[in-house]
Design an enzyme around this catalytic site. Structure first.
Site, short mmCIF file in Angstrom:
data_model
loop_
_atom_site.label_atom_id
_atom_site.label_comp_id
_atom_site.label_asym_id
_atom_site.label_seq_id
_atom_site.Cartn_x
_atom_site.Cartn_y
_atom_site.Cartn_z
N HIS A 20 25.17 42.14 41.06
CA HIS A 20 26.01 42.51 42.09
C HIS A 20 24.83 43.39 42.67
O HIS A 20 25.17 44.77 43.53
CB HIS A 20 26.87 43.79 41.66
CG HIS A 20 28.40 43.34 41.68
ND1 HIS A 20 29.20 43.54 40.76
CD2 HIS A 20 28.75 41.60 41.85
CE1 HIS A 20 30.05 43.13 40.50
NE2 HIS A 20 30.08 41.78 41.28
N PRO A 69 37.38 52.74 26.83
CA PRO A 69 38.72 53.57 26.06
C PRO A 69 40.08 53.53 26.49
O PRO A 69 40.82 53.63 25.81
CB PRO A 69 37.84 54.52 26.43
CG PRO A 69 37.03 54.43 27.57
CD PRO A 69 36.50 53.21 27.35
#
Ligand code: OAD
Length: 241
Positions: A121, A214
């Site tokens: 990107h 997570p």
């Protein structure tokens, strides 16, 4: 160390080619907010997905320029975390075995010392012209402004990052796809897996896919193992010799 972490560490130890795909969560522990996290302070009321488009820039160039200036400032002040350092260290020890692919524009992998990073990107610290540059458009001589501009034709500078709806740099994407197809292990670290074509690399992986995150991601179902932890905690353990 959990059994699953030990298992993935063993996979990493025996893999001949490891591809690592990182996203914004990779830099979260350095203090860079992720895209889908709430923004803080001044920018709390803006949705990054509404700012990171050519349409938004053309509608309000100063607003979008200022948002990038804020992020450039923030990123310049942070440092790579132990996850970035573990990847750089592994790359130094095993240059032929690792391809590091990132969606991040913050340059923290490169600052940690990783070589040959495939930055899908772009780079937030570089600029380019929003319209095809003419002979008069010289970045070094751009007139000061928010954004800087060509004082002959009015062309505007914009950050050299890939915005929503824009194509990725072709050669970088080709190299990332080749690395994905030929890897025997792919670590997908800190990405929600919702933005394509980057997320598609996980579906192309020639070998096992492991998620390090997570929170649940869109790519969990396609993975051979999902490690619920953070980049800075898990990568040093996974990539130790
Ligand atoms: P997102 O903001 O969508 O997702 C960040 C992910 O990081 C989430 O899945 C979090 O659970 C996870 N995360 C948070 N803290 C973490 C930690 N300490 N360790 C590991 N993971 C953690 O960011 P991306 O997936 O990178 O595109 O977003 C993809 C693309 O969309 C970006 O490159 C950008 C964005 O809009 C463009 O600018 C073109």
């Amino acid at each position: 160390m959990s059994e699953l972490v030990a298992q993935v560490r063993a996979w990493a130890g025996s893999a001949q080619r490891i591809a690592v795909l990182t996203g914004a969560g990779m830099s979260a522990e350095s203090g860079v907010p992720t895209f889908r996290d709430a923004q803080t302070g001044l920018w709390a009321r803006f949705d990054p997905q509404q700012l990171a488009t050519e349409e938004a820039f053309r509608a309000n160039p100063s607003l979008v320029w200022d948002w990038y200036a804020y992020r450039r400032d923030l990123i310049a002040k942070v440092t790579p975390n132990t996850g970035h350092l573990a990847l750089a260290d592994f790359g130094r020890r095993h240059p032929a075995r690792l391809t590091l692919i990132t969606q991040n524009v913050d340059g923290l992998h490169q600052r940690a010392g990783s070589a040959g990073v495939l930055a899908l990107h772009g780079n937030i610290f570089e600029d380019k012209w929003v319209d095809a540059p003419k002979a008069c458009c010289k970045q070094d001589a751009a007139a000061a402004g928010r954004p800087p501009y060509c004082d002959r034709c009015g062309n505007l500078l914009r950050p050299a990052v890939v915005w929503f709806g824009e194509a990725l740099p072709l050669q970088t994407l080709d190299e990332a796809q080749a690395a994905a197809k030929s890897c025997d292990l792919m670590l997908v670290v800190g990405t929600s897996g919702v933005v394509y074509p980057a997320a598609g690399l996980a579906h192309m992986a020639g070998g096992r896919v492991v998620i390090v995150n997570p929170e649940p991601t869109e790519l969990d179902d396609a993975a051979d193992a999902v490690l619920r932890g953070t980049a800075a905690q898990l990568l040093p353990a996974l990539l130790a010799d």
